[in-house]
Design a protein around this motif. Structure first.
Motif, PDB file in Angstrom:
ATOM      1  N   HIS A  85       0.942  -1.606   0.416  1.00 59.63           N
ATOM      2  CA  HIS A  85       0.182  -0.230  -0.012  1.00 59.63           C
ATOM      3  C   HIS A  85       1.190   1.336   0.030  1.00 59.63           C
ATOM      4  O   HIS A  85       0.562   2.621  -0.677  1.00 59.63           O
ATOM      5  CB  HIS A  85      -1.260  -0.235   1.178  1.00 59.63           C
ATOM      6  N   THR A  89       1.796   4.019  -3.304  1.00 62.07           N
ATOM      7  CA  THR A  89       1.182   4.954  -2.952  1.00 62.07           C
ATOM      8  C   THR A  89       1.845   6.106  -3.131  1.00 62.07           C
ATOM      9  O   THR A  89       1.475   7.808  -3.892  1.00 62.07           O
ATOM     10  CB  THR A  89       0.422   5.544  -1.269  1.00 62.07           C
ATOM     11  N   VAL A 152      -4.713  -4.684  -3.814  1.00 57.60           N
ATOM     12  CA  VAL A 152      -4.144  -3.673  -2.766  1.00 57.60           C
ATOM     13  C   VAL A 152      -4.847  -2.608  -3.445  1.00 57.60           C
ATOM     14  O   VAL A 152      -5.654  -1.237  -2.525  1.00 57.60           O
ATOM     15  CB  VAL A 152      -3.312  -3.571  -2.270  1.00 57.60           C
ATOM     16  N   TRP A 153      -4.281  -1.927  -4.861  1.00 55.75           N
ATOM     17  CA  TRP A 153      -5.199  -1.025  -5.773  1.00 55.75           C
ATOM     18  C   TRP A 153      -6.280  -1.173  -5.215  1.00 55.75           C
ATOM     19  O   TRP A 153      -6.762  -0.192  -5.697  1.00 55.75           O
ATOM     20  CB  TRP A 153      -4.703  -1.216  -6.916  1.00 55.75           C
ATOM     21  N   TYR A 155      -8.976  -2.262  -3.413  1.00 55.26           N
ATOM     22  CA  TYR A 155      -9.660  -1.930  -2.037  1.00 55.26           C
ATOM     23  C   TYR A 155      -8.985  -0.874  -2.259  1.00 55.26           C
ATOM     24  O   TYR A 155     -10.429   0.029  -1.306  1.00 55.26           O
ATOM     25  CB  TYR A 155      -8.698  -2.834  -1.676  1.00 55.26           C
ATOM     26  N   ASN A 156      -8.402  -0.102  -2.645  1.00 58.57           N
ATOM     27  CA  ASN A 156      -8.140   1.341  -2.085  1.00 58.57           C
ATOM     28  C   ASN A 156      -9.093   2.680  -2.700  1.00 58.57           C
ATOM     29  O   ASN A 156      -9.514   3.471  -2.825  1.00 58.57           O
ATOM     30  CB  ASN A 156      -6.639   1.879  -1.885  1.00 58.57           C
ATOM     31  N   ARG A 157      -9.915   1.974  -4.035  1.00 55.64           N
ATOM     32  CA  ARG A 157     -10.351   2.467  -4.615  1.00 55.64           C
ATOM     33  C   ARG A 157     -12.082   3.031  -4.066  1.00 55.64           C
ATOM     34  O   ARG A 157     -12.461   2.582  -3.907  1.00 55.64           O
ATOM     35  CB  ARG A 157     -10.570   1.946  -6.280  1.00 55.64           C
ATOM     36  N   GLN A 158     -12.271   4.125  -4.193  1.00 59.63           N
ATOM     37  CA  GLN A 158     -13.774   5.072  -4.149  1.00 59.63           C
ATOM     38  C   GLN A 158     -14.441   4.344  -5.219  1.00 59.63           C
ATOM     39  O   GLN A 158     -15.547   4.192  -4.339  1.00 59.63           O
ATOM     40  CB  GLN A 158     -12.893   6.578  -3.826  1.00 59.63           C
ATOM     41  N   GLN A 160     -15.748   1.584  -5.661  1.00 60.32           N
ATOM     42  CA  GLN A 160     -15.992   0.030  -5.945  1.00 60.32           C
ATOM     43  C   GLN A 160     -17.089  -0.269  -4.923  1.00 60.32           C
ATOM     44  O   GLN A 160     -17.692   0.551  -3.965  1.00 60.32           O
ATOM     45  CB  GLN A 160     -14.699  -0.243  -5.209  1.00 60.32           C
ATOM     46  N   ARG A 165     -15.781  -5.107  -3.110  1.00 63.60           N
ATOM     47  CA  ARG A 165     -15.288  -4.981  -1.822  1.00 63.60           C
ATOM     48  C   ARG A 165     -14.498  -5.654  -0.849  1.00 63.60           C
ATOM     49  O   ARG A 165     -13.689  -5.919  -0.698  1.00 63.60           O
ATOM     50  CB  ARG A 165     -15.702  -2.989  -1.633  1.00 63.60           C
ATOM     51  N   SER A 169     -11.658  -7.586   0.508  1.00 69.49           N
ATOM     52  CA  SER A 169     -11.172  -7.721   1.873  1.00 69.49           C
ATOM     53  C   SER A 169     -11.016  -9.624   1.900  1.00 69.49           C
ATOM     54  O   SER A 169     -10.186 -10.290   1.914  1.00 69.49           O
ATOM     55  CB  SER A 169     -12.351  -7.379   1.978  1.00 69.49           C
TER      56      SER A 169
END
Length: 233
Positions: A85, A89, A152-153, A155-158, A160, A165, A169
């Protein structure tokens, strides 16, 4: 003859990494230094994991398999997700950072875990399938860490949906405990050699399929949101 066997194992183990870099978007939109940054992040993460294991998880006197103890040890693998992550970033923008982080992470894993073993063992006088199996295992972990970086990429998307999601996980939880799962399967079904390698490949293929499903949903969501914005404009 042993030198050629060593070269064959080395090419089989590491050529796919070069192919992924050369024939993907990495060679056009990113330089190799981004992969190097991910490799350095992998080294730092493994160092922190070793310190954590040495500090909080003492070595048991018994050599028997302890599920509770091994489960607690496998929880330390969550640091791989944290490391990926932070790597993505600070390594650029867009989907290229996902590829560079996954490839650099997998390349560092392959170099640290397999190169010395192949260098010392594959040049021995006696032929053994174990070194070819090690080369194949390097390719399996290339796919595994590329999937992990993708998850990981994603999961961090808004943009979704809740279902995908949650699916991401669950897949990340599997990635954390995949070593424990493989160890349990090998003990339960007495897997070794090619059978164990085939099990790792099958589990990684299933992970790849579900990762592709989750990743495809991101593209569909982005297209739908873009078309909605154009409609309101």
């Amino acid at each position: 003859m042993t030198f050629f066997h060593f070269c064959n194992c080395l090419i089989l183990a590491y050529a796919p990494y070069f192919i992924v870099y050369k024939y993907s978007a990495l060679s056009e939109y990113s330089n190799i230094w981004k992969c190097g940054q991910a490799a350095l992040a992998y080294l730092l993460t493994q160092f922190i994991k070793m310190l954590t294991l040495a500090t909080f998880y003492p070595v048991l006197d018994s050599a028997e398999f302890n599920p509770t103890y091994e489960t607690m040890k496998s929880a330390v693998d969550v640091m791989d997700i944290i490391g990926l992550h932070f790597t993505m970033t600070y390594s650029g923008k867009g989907q290229v950072r996902m590829l560079s982080a996954g490839l650099g992470w997998a390349a560092a894993h392959a170099a640290l875990n397999y190169f010395v073993f192949l260098l010392v063992g594959a040049r021995a006088a006696g032929f053994s399938w174990r070194y070819l199996q090690t080369a194949f295992e390097s390719n399996i972990y290339l796919a595994f860490y590329m999937c992990l970086a993708t998850l990981v990429w994603v999961y961090n998307r808004q943009n979704q949906t809740l279902f995908y999601r949650r699916l991401a996980s669950l897949l990340l939880l599997y990635c954390i405990g995949h070593s424990l799962i493989i160890q349990l399967l090998s003990i339960k079904f007495t897997l070794y050699s090619w059978h164990l390698l085939a099990t790792k490949a099958a589990l990684t293929f299933v992970l790849f399929v579900f990762t592709l499903i989750v990743y495809s949903n991101v593209g569909i969501t982005e297209k739908s949101s873009t078309s909605t914005n154009r409609h309101y404009e």
